[in-house]
Design a protein around this motif. Structure first.
Motif, short mmCIF file in Angstrom:
data_model
loop_
_atom_site.label_atom_id
_atom_site.label_comp_id
_atom_site.label_asym_id
_atom_site.label_seq_id
_atom_site.Cartn_x
_atom_site.Cartn_y
_atom_site.Cartn_z
N GLU A 167 0.79 -1.42 -0.06
CA GLU A 167 -0.01 0.02 -0.04
C GLU A 167 0.97 1.21 0.07
O GLU A 167 1.66 1.44 0.76
CB GLU A 167 -0.92 -0.13 1.09
N ARG A 168 0.67 1.97 -1.05
CA ARG A 168 1.41 3.15 -1.17
C ARG A 168 0.97 4.60 -0.40
O ARG A 168 -0.29 4.76 -0.45
CB ARG A 168 1.62 3.69 -2.52
N ASP B 37 3.99 9.26 -0.85
CA ASP B 37 5.02 8.63 -1.44
C ASP B 37 4.93 8.47 -3.07
O ASP B 37 4.62 7.13 -3.53
CB ASP B 37 5.23 7.32 -0.68
N THR B 38 5.34 9.25 -3.75
CA THR B 38 4.88 9.33 -5.06
C THR B 38 5.75 8.33 -5.91
O THR B 38 5.17 7.74 -6.89
CB THR B 38 5.21 10.84 -5.76
N ASP C 234 6.24 0.34 1.63
CA ASP C 234 4.69 -0.08 1.98
C ASP C 234 4.22 0.53 3.25
O ASP C 234 5.03 0.39 4.35
CB ASP C 234 4.70 -1.70 2.17
N ALA C 235 3.43 1.22 3.04
CA ALA C 235 2.99 2.25 3.99
C ALA C 235 1.56 2.15 4.34
O ALA C 235 0.82 3.35 4.17
CB ALA C 235 3.39 3.62 3.88
#
Lengths: 434, 311
Positions: free
Chosen positions: B71-72, B76-77, B82-83
């Protein structure tokens, strides 16, 4: 009570309202298609905190209560033996059939993995602890029962039909193709007629047992719709979370059922320019306050017992919705205690509408408004989500409108004079109202 | 004719009400028994350093099995990390940091609590949620799940998550590595990789003993409560922390399992299917009697009008 208790409503099918309803239905169904391609998240605002949105709350929990007209009328006619309400039962059953059928349909839209629904028929998967299991099986069974209860209307029509439209259509298709219409098609159509004539008296004989099943099943699943929220003891506001949820949901669906029978009769008489069934309706209206009084007493008594009365009048967010629900139901019932109002179509309509609104709000309160999964979660339905529900409701009304014009559903008007008199009556009423 | 049948009708209504009342009262005392032989985890928030190794181990081990994707985060472009923001259809376990002030803070780990009397199992209509009676693992089977999300409504911890964006979605929650790390290594992946010893894996009785020991030996360090020991009838995932548990996002819950309450009522109404069958037979009796009475009246009417009777 003879065969000719019911009649078709002779009118054009293609009306302006037909077009409007059809458009809404098509929009709804297009969005349903989108939901199956891109997932539920693409059309709805539901979340892990609010996993049930208006589809479950309206289409299933509230929609089936509104579809309880058939249930409420069946109790009245067959159990309390008021056979003179019999002419009203077919249209009530037709609305119930649509309500329940489409509730089942919208469940298939709402659940994430509908292709696994066959597990309801696999005994090893049965989970008797789950109120949802009970609701699902009962609703499926009741929809089948409703179709069987409505079957006499279809069979009588099949018996009498000459298949004019169909024959005409077939002739045109075949002449376009440059062929003779084969004989066997006519034979087949005759077979259907014979089969209908054979089946109808046989169905008539066992129909009462099906009808009683049609009373038992809603008694079971309407109470279980309340049981569904028993488990959410930490999420449902204490104004609504009580061990009496099953009983409250059961009584709630009955007074909604009688009120909706009144609304439906008034609206269809108005729309189809038929005389109002004032006598029957005021009789129905007499039952409603008794049910609501029982319901309101259970609500108040239970709140007092659990020490929640102060919360009910604290005027916070939840209290306001509770009071609104309470006032709508109590207000509507209070109106119906007066005999004069019970005999006025306008007051009947107003009070039945108030009670349906209040009763439906109760179910919204339990399923959505009083439901709080914790900090940070919010839910308000998305436009697409609402349009799917609107589409389903539009389809219900559309189906009703069409079926009463092709099948004998509405109570028979006995004589021309009666019709004319009634017509004058309504015209006079309307003139007074303006 | 109308009067006796009305009385019968009221009797039935009264019986239904009485059954419901009885259900309410019966729910008071008989409870389920906690089984301490089942397995679970003890998470000690004071030992956790917030490295999130457990989170990545969980996705690495269960990625394919639970279709857990990365999960972006919004910031975090480039998609470097994984955030996940919260537990979700892609994340089964998560470490969060709660800061009361610069001096007072605590990490907290979220995942399925593996209740002793799980609400999700109680409400699942097709038995897609199950609890292994021996290990106590609450597991999910996507092949039977119909996606009704009742488990989400029922769970007091908001743990089961749904894949809202997928055309073929499933419910996602921790299964203690039942099909991955546990059979291979005898320990869940998160507990295996924890470098700080914040996650202890084992039998519930050992975990409880250890937790009590820590509370005894470090007076003042912990809140004097083992979260999960009794909440909602006991959970196999236990917590120790130095801050109030409700501040860490763990709800304050009563000791009785909600499933006990709801099942009691449901079972009272449907016990042995007696009530529905009794209701059906009584109604049949009344309806047939009413129809007969009506049929006789109709026959008289029919001889006059010379017309066959409908129902």
């Amino acid at each position: 009570m003879g065969h000719d208790e019911y009649q078709k409503h002779d009118a054009k099918i293609l009306t302006p309202s037909f077009i409007v309803l059809l458009t809404l239905t098509l929009i709804g169904f297009a969005l349903i298609l989108l939901r199956f391609v891109k997932g539920i998240g693409a059309v709805s605002n539901m979340s892990d905190g609010y996993p049930w949105g208006i589809w479950i709350t309206y289409d299933v929990a509230t929609g089936t209560a509104i579809a309880c007209g058939g249930y409420a009328m069946a109790i009245l006619v067959y159990i309390r033996n008021r056979m003179h309400y019999h002419p009203m039962i077919r249209s009530a059953i037709l609305t119930s059939m649509f309500g329940y059928g489409l509730a089942g349909f919208s469940v298939m839209v709402d659940v994430g993995r509908p292709w696994n629904a066959y597990n309801f028929f696999v005994p090893s998967k049965w989970q008797a602890n789950s109120a949802m299991f009970e609701v699902a099986v009962c609703v499926m069974a009741y929809t089948t029962v409703l179709i069987m209860e409505f079957l006499p209307a279809i069979l009588t029509t099949l018996e009498k039909t000459e298949w004019k439209t169909l024959q005409h259509l077939l002739d045109r298709v075949y002449s376009r193709l440059g062929m003779e219409r084969p004989e066997r098609i006519g034979d087949r159509l005759d077979k259907v007629k014979e089969l209908a004539a054979w089946a109808r008296p046989r169905l008539d004989k066992i129909l009462i047992f099906i009808i009683v099943l049609g009373i038992t099943l809603p008694t079971m699943h309407q109470s279980s719709l309340g049981s569904l929220l028993l488990i959410a003891s930490t999420k449902l506001h204490p104004l609504w979370h009580t061990g009496f949820l099953p009983l409250l949901f059961l009584i709630n669906c009955m007074y909604i059922g009688y009120s909706i029978a009144i609304l439906e009769s008034v609206l269809s008489c108005y729309a189809f320019k038929r005389p109002f069934e004032t006598k029957e309706l005021s009789g129905l209206a007499r039952i409603i306050p008794w049910l609501t009084v029982i319901w309101l007493s259970v609500v108040i008594g239970d709140l007092a017992w659990r020490g929640q009365l102060a919360k009910a009048v604290s005027f916070d967010f939840y209290s306001r919705f509770f009071l609104l629900e309470f006032c709508l139901i109590a207000g509507g019932s209070l109106l119906l205690f007066s005999k004069r109002r019970r005999e006025s179509i306008r007051w009947l309509f107003v009070s039945a509408a108030l009670i349906v609104l209040g009763g439906a709000l109760y179910r919204f309160n339990v399923y959505l408004i009083g439901f709080n999964p914790g900090k940070g979660w919010h839910y308000f339905p998305a436009l697409a989500e609402v349009m799917i529900t609107v589409g389903i409701v539009a389809f219900e009304i559309l189906g009703y409108q069409v079926l009463v014009k092709i099948l004998p559903v509405l109570p028979k008007l006995h004589t021309r004079e009666q019709l004319a008199e009634a017509h004058q009556h309504t015209v006079g009423k309307k003139a007074l109202e303006h | 004719m109308a009067k006796p049948s009305r009385r019968q009708f009221l009797k039935i209504m009264g019986a239904t009400g009485a059954a419901l009342l009885a259900g309410k009262k019966a729910s008071a005392n008989e409870g389920h028994k906690i089984n301490n032989e089942t397995i679970g985890m003890l998470y000690d928030a004071t030992k956790c350093v917030g490295c999130k190794a457990c989170m990545s181990a969980c996705k690495r081990v269960n990625g394919d099995y639970g279709s857990l994707s990365y999960e972006r985060a919004k910031f975090d472009t480039d998609g470097l990390w994984d955030a996940p923001e919260d537990l979700s259809g892609s994340t089964r376990t998560l470490i969060k940091l709660f800061k009361q002030s610069e001096q007072e803070w605590s990490y907290v780990k979220y995942s399925c609590m593996h209740c002793q009397k799980p609400s999700c199992v109680s409400v699942c209509p097709v038995a897609a949620m199950t609890r292994d009676p021996e290990t106590g693992i609450v597991d999910y089977n996507k092949n039977t799940c119909i996606g009704c999300r009742y488990c989400q409504v029922a769970c007091a911890f908001n743990i089961p998550k749904f894949q809202w964006e997928k055309a073929i979605p499933q419910i996602v929650k921790c299964d203690l590595c039942k099909n991955t790390n546990l059979p291979k290594k005898g320990i869940s992946a998160c507990a295996e990789v924890c470098p700080a010893g914040a996650i202890m894996f084992g039998k519930r009785k050992d975990l409880l003993e250890e937790a009590e020991k820590r509370l005894r030996e470090n007076p003042g360090k912990y809140i004097n409560h083992i979260y999960g020991a009794h909440e909602v009838g006991g959970t196999n995932h236990l917590y120790l922390a130095s801050m109030q548990f409700n501040k860490l996002g763990l709800p304050t819950l009563k000791e009785d399992a909600p499933a006990e309450f709801s099942e009691k009522i449901q079972h009272t109404i449907y016990k042995g299917f007696i009530a529905p069958v009794a209701l059906y037979s009584t109604l049949c009796f009344i309806a047939v009697k009413n129809m007969k009475g009506h049929g006789e009246a109709e026959k008289e009417h029919d001889t006059k009008t010379d017309e066959g009777g409908d129902h």
